[in-house]
Design an enzyme around this catalytic site. Structure first.
Site, PDB file in Angstrom:
ATOM      1  N   CYS A 162      16.949  49.932  51.877  1.00 16.90           N
ATOM      2  CA  CYS A 162      17.241  50.065  50.295  1.00 16.90           C
ATOM      3  C   CYS A 162      18.599  50.451  50.172  1.00 16.90           C
ATOM      4  O   CYS A 162      18.964  51.643  50.655  1.00 16.90           O
ATOM      5  CB  CYS A 162      16.230  50.481  49.552  1.00 16.90           C
ATOM      6  SG  CYS A 162      16.291  50.511  48.134  1.00 16.90           S
ATOM      7  N   CYS A 219      17.634  57.253  46.201  1.00 20.24           N
ATOM      8  CA  CYS A 219      16.586  58.140  45.430  1.00 20.24           C
ATOM      9  C   CYS A 219      16.218  59.205  46.686  1.00 20.24           C
ATOM     10  O   CYS A 219      15.755  58.674  47.797  1.00 20.24           O
ATOM     11  CB  CYS A 219      15.443  57.184  45.286  1.00 20.24           C
ATOM     12  SG  CYS A 219      15.896  55.779  44.245  1.00 20.24           S
ATOM     13  N   CYS A 225      13.266  59.075  49.057  1.00 25.81           N
ATOM     14  CA  CYS A 225      12.657  58.078  49.730  1.00 25.81           C
ATOM     15  C   CYS A 225      12.885  57.641  51.099  1.00 25.81           C
ATOM     16  O   CYS A 225      14.067  57.494  51.382  1.00 25.81           O
ATOM     17  CB  CYS A 225      13.046  56.826  48.788  1.00 25.81           C
ATOM     18  SG  CYS A 225      12.211  55.207  49.195  1.00 25.81           S
ATOM     19  N   CYS A 284      -1.187  45.950  44.831  1.00 20.09           N
ATOM     20  CA  CYS A 284       0.133  46.334  44.400  1.00 20.09           C
ATOM     21  C   CYS A 284       0.785  46.001  45.448  1.00 20.09           C
ATOM     22  O   CYS A 284       0.846  46.589  46.466  1.00 20.09           O
ATOM     23  CB  CYS A 284       0.231  47.771  43.922  1.00 20.09           C
ATOM     24  SG  CYS A 284       1.621  48.072  43.280  1.00 20.09           S
ATOM     25  N   CYS A 344      -0.292  43.509  40.903  1.00 20.89           N
ATOM     26  CA  CYS A 344       0.879  44.526  40.363  1.00 20.89           C
ATOM     27  C   CYS A 344       1.950  44.213  41.442  1.00 20.89           C
ATOM     28  O   CYS A 344       1.985  44.138  42.619  1.00 20.89           O
ATOM     29  CB  CYS A 344       0.314  45.845  40.711  1.00 20.89           C
ATOM     30  SG  CYS A 344       1.429  47.188  40.141  1.00 20.89           S
ATOM     31  N   CYS A 380       3.356  49.992  34.174  1.00 20.63           N
ATOM     32  CA  CYS A 380       2.764  51.292  35.294  1.00 20.63           C
ATOM     33  C   CYS A 380       3.868  52.099  35.339  1.00 20.63           C
ATOM     34  O   CYS A 380       4.832  51.412  36.094  1.00 20.63           O
ATOM     35  CB  CYS A 380       2.283  50.658  36.476  1.00 20.63           C
ATOM     36  SG  CYS A 380       1.617  51.824  37.715  1.00 20.63           S
ATOM     37  N   ARG A 420      -3.029  57.840  37.346  1.00 23.16           N
ATOM     38  CA  ARG A 420      -3.381  57.494  38.908  1.00 23.16           C
ATOM     39  C   ARG A 420      -2.791  58.848  39.711  1.00 23.16           C
ATOM     40  O   ARG A 420      -1.691  59.200  39.647  1.00 23.16           O
ATOM     41  CB  ARG A 420      -2.565  56.279  39.278  1.00 23.16           C
ATOM     42  CG  ARG A 420      -2.911  56.051  40.949  1.00 23.16           C
ATOM     43  CD  ARG A 420      -2.530  54.780  41.229  1.00 23.16           C
ATOM     44  NE  ARG A 420      -3.009  53.717  40.506  1.00 23.16           N
ATOM     45  CZ  ARG A 420      -2.260  52.697  39.817  1.00 23.16           C
ATOM     46  NH1 ARG A 420      -0.861  52.926  40.292  1.00 23.16           N
ATOM     47  NH2 ARG A 420      -2.726  52.000  39.102  1.00 23.16           N
TER      48      ARG A 420
HETATM   49  N1  SAM Z   1      12.111  49.845  45.057  1.00 28.33           N
HETATM   50  C1  SAM Z   1      11.407  50.007  44.011  1.00 28.33           C
HETATM   51  C2  SAM Z   1      11.826  51.003  42.916  1.00 28.33           C
HETATM   52  O1  SAM Z   1      12.232  52.076  43.391  1.00 28.33           O
HETATM   53  O2  SAM Z   1      11.446  50.932  41.748  1.00 28.33           O
HETATM   54  C3  SAM Z   1       9.826  50.126  44.195  1.00 28.33           C
HETATM   55  C4  SAM Z   1       9.307  50.839  45.176  1.00 28.33           C
HETATM   56  S1  SAM Z   1       9.542  52.642  45.107  1.00 28.33           S
HETATM   57  C5  SAM Z   1       9.295  53.133  46.798  1.00 28.33           C
HETATM   58  C6  SAM Z   1       8.442  52.974  44.100  1.00 28.33           C
HETATM   59  C7  SAM Z   1       8.101  54.525  43.642  1.00 28.33           C
HETATM   60  O3  SAM Z   1       7.414  55.061  44.713  1.00 28.33           O
HETATM   61  C8  SAM Z   1       9.386  55.239  43.385  1.00 28.33           C
HETATM   62  O4  SAM Z   1       9.736  55.225  41.995  1.00 28.33           O
HETATM   63  C9  SAM Z   1       8.796  56.804  43.476  1.00 28.33           C
HETATM   64  O5  SAM Z   1       8.186  57.260  42.270  1.00 28.33           O
HETATM   65  C10 SAM Z   1       7.704  56.564  44.523  1.00 28.33           C
HETATM   66  N2  SAM Z   1       7.900  57.077  45.866  1.00 28.33           N
HETATM   67  C11 SAM Z   1       8.956  56.906  46.802  1.00 28.33           C
HETATM   68  N3  SAM Z   1       8.804  57.520  47.772  1.00 28.33           N
HETATM   69  C12 SAM Z   1       8.237  58.645  47.731  1.00 28.33           C
HETATM   70  C13 SAM Z   1       7.747  59.783  48.057  1.00 28.33           C
HETATM   71  N4  SAM Z   1       8.371  60.240  49.304  1.00 28.33           N
HETATM   72  N5  SAM Z   1       6.683  60.642  47.601  1.00 28.33           N
HETATM   73  C14 SAM Z   1       6.142  60.392  46.440  1.00 28.33           C
HETATM   74  N6  SAM Z   1       6.467  59.269  45.742  1.00 28.33           N
HETATM   75  C15 SAM Z   1       7.572  58.527  46.192  1.00 28.33           C
HETATM   76  C1  DTB Z   2       3.851  54.821  42.743  1.00 30.03           C
HETATM   77  O1  DTB Z   2       4.011  55.669  41.792  1.00 30.03           O
HETATM   78  N1  DTB Z   2       3.405  55.541  43.955  1.00 30.03           N
HETATM   79  C2  DTB Z   2       3.527  54.296  44.996  1.00 30.03           C
HETATM   80  C3  DTB Z   2       3.763  52.926  44.145  1.00 30.03           C
HETATM   81  N2  DTB Z   2       4.011  53.552  42.854  1.00 30.03           N
HETATM   82  C4  DTB Z   2       4.474  52.058  44.491  1.00 30.03           C
HETATM   83  C5  DTB Z   2       4.529  54.451  45.954  1.00 30.03           C
HETATM   84  C6  DTB Z   2       4.280  55.773  46.699  1.00 30.03           C
HETATM   85  C7  DTB Z   2       5.380  55.860  48.039  1.00 30.03           C
HETATM   86  C8  DTB Z   2       5.138  56.909  48.882  1.00 30.03           C
HETATM   87  C9  DTB Z   2       6.241  56.939  49.950  1.00 30.03           C
HETATM   88  C10 DTB Z   2       5.903  55.860  51.090  1.00 30.03           C
HETATM   89  O2  DTB Z   2       4.796  55.543  51.466  1.00 30.03           O
HETATM   90  O3  DTB Z   2       7.022  55.139  51.405  1.00 30.03           O
HETATM   91 FE1  SF4 Z   3      14.989  51.937  47.055  1.00 31.58          FE
HETATM   92 FE2  SF4 Z   3      13.113  53.566  47.500  1.00 31.58          FE
HETATM   93 FE3  SF4 Z   3      14.852  53.983  45.575  1.00 31.58          FE
HETATM   94 FE4  SF4 Z   3      12.936  51.987  45.648  1.00 31.58          FE
HETATM   95  S1  SF4 Z   3      12.620  54.488  45.570  1.00 31.58           S
HETATM   96  S2  SF4 Z   3      14.953  51.866  45.067  1.00 31.58           S
HETATM   97  S3  SF4 Z   3      12.781  51.715  47.870  1.00 31.58           S
HETATM   98  S4  SF4 Z   3      15.451  53.989  47.724  1.00 31.58           S
END
Ligand code: SAM
Ligand code: DTB
Ligand code: SF4
Length: 331
Positions: free
Chosen positions: A71, A75, A78, A115, A146, A206, A278
């Site tokens: 990506c 963030c 992530c 989802c 979702c 959501c 959730r």
């Molecule tokens: N790329 C899209 C976005 O950012 O909207 C969708 C997927 S993104 C992984 C969805 C959500 O997962 C993020 O907004 C964040 O709140 C959560 N998330 C991602 N990595 C995480 C982590 N290491 N621990 C907890 N929540 C996480």
């Molecule tokens: C949300 O709030 N938590 C989920 C879902 N929406 C998409 C994602 C959590 C991701 C945790 C890190 C991972 O597994 O990559």
């Molecule tokens: Fe990309 Fe992760 Fe940010 Fe979603 S949360 S936009 S997958 S870097």
């Protein structure tokens, strides 16, 4: 002092909402909630929860990463950002038959919502088209659908709605003040604009955030206030506990006192009485007792299945045993 005459005044219900310009939940009021004595906060949350839901029921959603890694966004939490060396390998969009088969398995295991998550800044039109087919196919299984695909451009939410999308997940992640410490490649306003597009298309929203990124109580209150003051507030509010992944900038952050995490769940429940709250990422690190406290604080949904997107989640067996131990049922 009884809980009902304690210092935090409950704003009027949504039905009796004041003029649209007035904030239902000023940040300071949410901060007062978070600072309540724990038993009082939980009592309040339980009251609100029971007025709106059967407290023995938990909604189960299963996640699938349909497009993993690589990506362009930054963030800091992530594992899927191409900017961090986390060991997550990039994977192209999954073929539709794999997605449908995962959804079928999720349904057979008891999940009611499926989802689909993609590691995009947002979908291009050529990305969106195969996802529309996935949404149609999952919906045809009789599951709620979702998706979480990042920022949406004008018209994309309508296409998702027409394909049968029930919920779109897009998180604010944290307070407006702390946001810039976590993400630089998209603004808070970008996220709010996507959420407006989702809402205007008639898709359920959501939207939630993450606890444990180094934010303070003011930031936690700021996130909850942002969510609670949306008009209307989200139908589904995921509260994630940061999953610390090696290679991400937030790896090594100070972990959060679980009781403070429970407080955030309770504040979400009190300020958004009819939302599904959730208990999201981070459950593998939580004891059964900690999760039970989250349910008492008003959480009534979990991610179900042994994987989130790239990181682990409790095995289905463990969750079924937990619910049974608590006398709770999947809904
Ligand atoms: N790329 C899209 C976005 O950012 O909207 C969708 C997927 S993104 C992984 C969805 C959500 O997962 C993020 O907004 C964040 O709140 C959560 N998330 C991602 N990595 C995480 C982590 N290491 N621990 C907890 N929540 C996480
Ligand atoms: C949300 O709030 N938590 C989920 C879902 N929406 C998409 C994602 C959590 C991701 C945790 C890190 C991972 O597994 O990559
Ligand atoms: Fe990309 Fe992760 Fe940010 Fe979603 S949360 S936009 S997958 S870097």
């Amino acid at each position: 002092m009884t809980p009902l005459d304690s210092p935090v005044s409950l704003p009027p219900s949504r039905a009796a909402a004041p003029a649209p310009t007035a904030e239902r939940w000023p940040v300071a009021e949410v901060e007062k909630l978070l600072a309540l004595p724990f038993p009082e906060l939980l009592f309040r949350a339980q009251q609100v929860h029971r007025e709106n839901f059967d407290p023995t029921q938990v909604q189960l959603s299963t996640l699938l990463s349909i497009k993993t890694g690589g990506c362009p966004e930054d963030c800091a939490y992530c594992p899927q950002s191409a900017r961090f060396d986390t060991g997550v390998s990039d994977q192209a969009l999954l073929p539709i038959d794999q997605v449908v088969s995962a959804a079928r398995d999720a349904k057979a295991a008891g999940a009611t919502r499926f989802c689909m998550g993609a590691a995009w800044r947002g979908p291009k039109q050529r990305d969106l088209e195969p996802v529309l087919d996935m949404v149609k196919a999952v919906k045809a299984l009789g599951m709620e659908t979702c998706a979480t695909l990042g920022l949406l451009k004008d018209g994309q939410a309508e296409q998702l709605r027409d394909a049968g999308l029930d919920y779109y997940n897009h998180n604010l992640d944290t307070s407006p003040d702390f946001y810039g410490d976590i993400i630089s490649t998209r603004t808070y306003q970008d996220r709010l604009t996507t959420l407006d597009r989702v809402r205007d298309a008639g898709i359920h929203v959501c939207c939630g955030g993450i606890v444990g990124m180094g934010e303070d109580t003011h930031d936690r209150a700021g996130l909850i206030a942002q969510l609670a003051n949306m008009e209307p507030y989200p139908e589904s509010v995921p509260i994630n506990s940061l999953v610390q992944v090696e290679g991400t900038p937030l790896h090594g952050s100070q972990s959060v006192d679980i009781l403070d995490f429970v407080r955030v769940i309770a504040a979400a429940r009190i300020t958004m009485p009819k939302a599904h709250v959730r208990l999201s990422a981070g459950r593998t690190q939580m004891s059964d007792e900690a999760q039970a406290l989250c349910f008492l604080a008003g959480a009534n949904s979990i991610f179900y299945g042994d994987k989130l997107l790239t990181t682990g989640n409790p095995e289905g067996d463990r969750d079924r045993a937990l619910l049974q131990r608590l006398g709770m049922q999947p809904a």
